[in-house]
Design a protein around this motif. Structure first.
Motif, mmCIF file in Angstrom:
data_model
loop_
_atom_site.group_PDB
_atom_site.id
_atom_site.type_symbol
_atom_site.label_atom_id
_atom_site.label_comp_id
_atom_site.label_asym_id
_atom_site.label_seq_id
_atom_site.Cartn_x
_atom_site.Cartn_y
_atom_site.Cartn_z
ATOM 1 N N TYR A 302 71.125 124.520 81.338
ATOM 2 C CA TYR A 302 71.394 124.252 82.746
ATOM 3 C C TYR A 302 72.698 124.915 83.191
ATOM 4 C CZ TYR A 302 67.841 120.664 82.072
ATOM 5 O OH TYR A 302 66.675 120.009 81.774
ATOM 6 N N SER A 308 78.586 123.341 93.933
ATOM 7 C CA SER A 308 77.271 122.800 94.284
ATOM 8 C C SER A 308 76.797 121.872 93.182
ATOM 9 C CB SER A 308 76.255 123.933 94.477
ATOM 10 O OG SER A 308 74.941 123.411 94.628
ATOM 11 N N SER A 309 76.139 120.789 93.579
ATOM 12 C CA SER A 309 75.563 119.868 92.600
ATOM 13 C C SER A 309 74.149 120.286 92.209
ATOM 14 C CB SER A 309 75.545 118.445 93.168
ATOM 15 O OG SER A 309 74.761 118.396 94.355
ATOM 16 N N THR A 310 73.666 121.397 92.806
ATOM 17 C CA THR A 310 72.345 121.903 92.440
ATOM 18 C C THR A 310 72.390 122.507 91.042
ATOM 19 O OG1 THR A 310 71.843 122.388 94.756
ATOM 20 C CG2 THR A 310 70.495 123.468 93.087
ATOM 21 N N GLU A 312 70.598 124.759 88.030
ATOM 22 C CA GLU A 312 69.609 125.792 87.738
ATOM 23 C C GLU A 312 69.198 125.684 86.268
ATOM 24 O OE1 GLU A 312 70.832 129.717 89.425
ATOM 25 O OE2 GLU A 312 72.585 128.571 90.060
ATOM 26 N N SER A 372 74.847 116.556 87.103
ATOM 27 C CA SER A 372 75.133 116.773 88.532
ATOM 28 C C SER A 372 76.256 115.879 89.029
ATOM 29 C CB SER A 372 73.872 116.541 89.363
ATOM 30 O OG SER A 372 73.419 115.206 89.222
#
Length: 601
Positions: A302, A308-310, A312, A372
């Protein structure tokens, strides 16, 4: 049955040793006649004091407690002290199973004595009388035989348990030895770098999960997280050659795909079919903010960006190491652009499969929520918080698999270089002087990268190891210029167009495939000691050469981050060499380059 008696001899080889503790003139002495002298050897002791004193006499004269197989204890002898007597006898035979059978009288109410004695550790009781019946005699013999069988089974279990304990002891020693060898192989492991945080929780002495990290000569970092099938020695047989090959190839400057292919070939050659290694390999290029990630069989990796708390995800797209041969293995890394402060997480399946006392698994959802939630947290505290969430979830439940979680932080190139600066050790070396020539012909030019071989040669000089990054750059730039511009005649102007790099390297591959003749020759000359050294590198190609003066005019002197350096996408090699080398010159038509690299303590 074939089980052995407490003395470790089969029943058929010797009689059972029975010790009868009974008062003199007792009618219970009549039981002697119930025991077959061919099967039982009876010793009679008439008082507890005599029994105790016999244990303190010289060995040749005393009655050996270790030879007793069964003890028959008369309640008449011990009376109200039967419980204490049984407890005392138990202390004498604590390391073995020796049945203690109580002898009571049918015409005496000694139930309370029997209850206390049984609670203290007696195994059975037999009622006796002055005139025992045939039924009583048979019951007595049957109970004795039953206790003999139980004692044999207990002894066999003790012997097997002792063997298991001894085997476990040897296994632990072997695992500790494997761990020591592995630690020596990976003594230069970079996992304690400030931008690497890790949690490895093994369920055996030698961890089935392996974390390796090493700086590349070009100033980057390669990290490998592996998960071998099995634990202990099953993992060690693969982890040791994995680590040795990894560090050797990274130090020599091999590319990440080449390292992965060699690791696969090595493990496939030496491991049994049932043993393989799921792995994630990451290469961080701090100069350009690029990360290449390859995942083969491990859970998703990850990427968490600092703004950003997004999250990938990078899923597995390859076979685990060691399953197929070299010719069938083609790793395909995924590339990401990261900024300083971005974080990358690698994990083994032990994290997701961690189970609490309710049988629930930690799983992807909880992990993603934990990651996150750390987007704005301090990196060190954020990783500790994720680890603690997993620990709190598991509670007192023991993990069934190794747990490994790794956080890699992207930093700028200067910060990463400083992380290693303090770890450099002072090196003393004897004076060295040598000369080396190496010529590559068309087949080698097509399929072989000479830089790792040359770098390996240079790293054999201890005082040059701290300059591996600069030497890697020198060899790479000289070779690329000689091959691409001098021998293949490629123009750097191709890189300036849209999709320029793709077109350039496509043309490079086409020209190489068509190459029928031509050579690139390296000549290295080194002289030095522990205080200073001079390396002279000559690279000569058989091509028409190139206009190095015109190429140099495309760029200004190279300064990282300058406007000129950002605007020009090619022609940076010569200024870069000028910033590293004390002298650089091109001779003839440009097909002969000579550089000097000097260092002082």
């Amino acid at each position: 049955m074939s089980a052995n008696l407490p003395s470790e001899k089969p029943i058929s080889q010797r009689p059972v040793n029975v010790c009868l503790l009974v008062p003199q003139q007792s009618h219970q002495l009549s039981i002697i006649h119930f025991l077959d002298p061919n099967l039982y050897h009876l010793t009679v002791v008439h008082s507890l004091d005599h029994f105790t004193q016999s244990l303190n006499t010289p060995k040749a004269e005393r009655y050996a407690i270790d030879a007793i197989d069964i003890i028959l204890l008369s309640t008449d002898l011990a009376k109200a002290e039967s419980a204490n007597t049984v407890a005392y006898l138990q202390t004498l035979i604590a390391h073995r199973y020796v049945p203690i059978i109580l002898l009571s009288q049918t015409d005496v109410d000694d139930a309370s004595i029997l209850i206390d004695a049984m609670a203290a550790g007696a195994h059975d009781y037999i009622e006796t009388s002055a005139k025992p019946s045939t039924h009583t005699a048979k019951l007595f013999a049957a109970k004795i035989a039953s206790q003999v069988r139980i004692a044999a089974m207990q002894t066999l279990a003790q012997q097997q348990n002792a063997q298991i304990m001894e085997h476990h002891k040897h296994l632990m020693v072997e695992q500790q030895l494997a761990e020591e060898v592995f630690n020596k192989v990976s003594q230069n492991n970079g996992v304690d770098m400030a931008n690497i945080r890790h949690w490895l929780s093994p369920i055996a002495v030698f961890n089935g999960d392996v974390l390796l990290a090493a700086p590349t000569p070009s100033g980057g970092l390669i990290v490998l997280l592996g998960d071998f099938t099995g634990h202990g020695l099953a993992a060690a047989i693969g982890a040791i050659p994995l680590a040795s090959t990894f560090y050797s190839m990274v130090e020599k400057g091999f590319s990440m795909p080449d390292i992965i292919k060699e690791l696969n070939a090595k493990l496939h050659a030496i491991l049994p079919v049932s043993v393989f290694c799921c792995a994630s390999v990451v290469q961080l290029n701090f100069d350009e903010g690029i990360v290449d990630i390859w995942n083969a069989g491990l859970p998703d990796s990850y990427v968490l960006r600092k703004d950003s708390s997004t999250i990938e995800a990078i899923s597995s797209n390859g076979l685990a190491l060691g399953i197929v041969g070299a010719g069938e293995y083609q790793p395909k890394p995924t590339r990401f652009n990261l900024l300083a402060g971005d974080r990358l997480y690698l994990l083994s399946d032990g994290v997701l499969e961690a189970t609490n006392d309710k049988g629930e698994q930690f799983g992807d959802e909880r992990l993603l929520e934990a990651i996150s939630g750390q987007v704005n947290a301090n990196a060190e505290k954020g990783f500790a918080a994720i680890k603690q969430q997993v620990i709190d979830f598991i509670g007192e439940h023991s993990p069934a698999d190794d747990i490994s979680l790794v956080e890699l932080g992207m930093v700028n190139a200067a910060d990463f270089a400083a992380m290693y600066q303090s770890s450099q050790q002072t090196i003393t070396a004897e004076p060295v002087s040598w000369h080396f020539s190496y010529e590559l012909r068309p087949d080698s030019l097509r399929y072989q990268d000479p830089v790792p071989l040359l770098l390996h040669l240079l790293m054999e000089v201890p005082t040059l190891r701290r300059y591996s990054g600069q030497l890697f750059t020198i060899m790479t730039e000289l070779y690329n210029n000689a091959l691409e511009h001098g021998l293949l005649g490629l123009s750097s102007a191709l890189k300036q167009a849209p999709e320029g790099f793709k077109s350039y390297y496509s043309a490079r591959n086409n020209h190489l495939n068509k190459l029928k003749q031509g050579t690139v020759c390296f000549t290295l000359d080194y002289q030095g000691d522990d205080q200073q050294g001079l390396l002279v590198v000559d690279v000569i190609d058989s091509g028409k050469g190139f206009d190095y003066a015109a190429l140099a005019s495309l760029t200004q002197p190279f300064h990282e981050g300058s406007h000129q350096a950002q605007a020009v996408l090619s022609g940076r090699g010569i200024p870069l060499l000028q910033s590293i080398c004390s002298k650089i010159e091109y001779l003839g038509c440009g097909n002969h380059a000579r550089v000097e690299f000097k260092w002082t303590a």
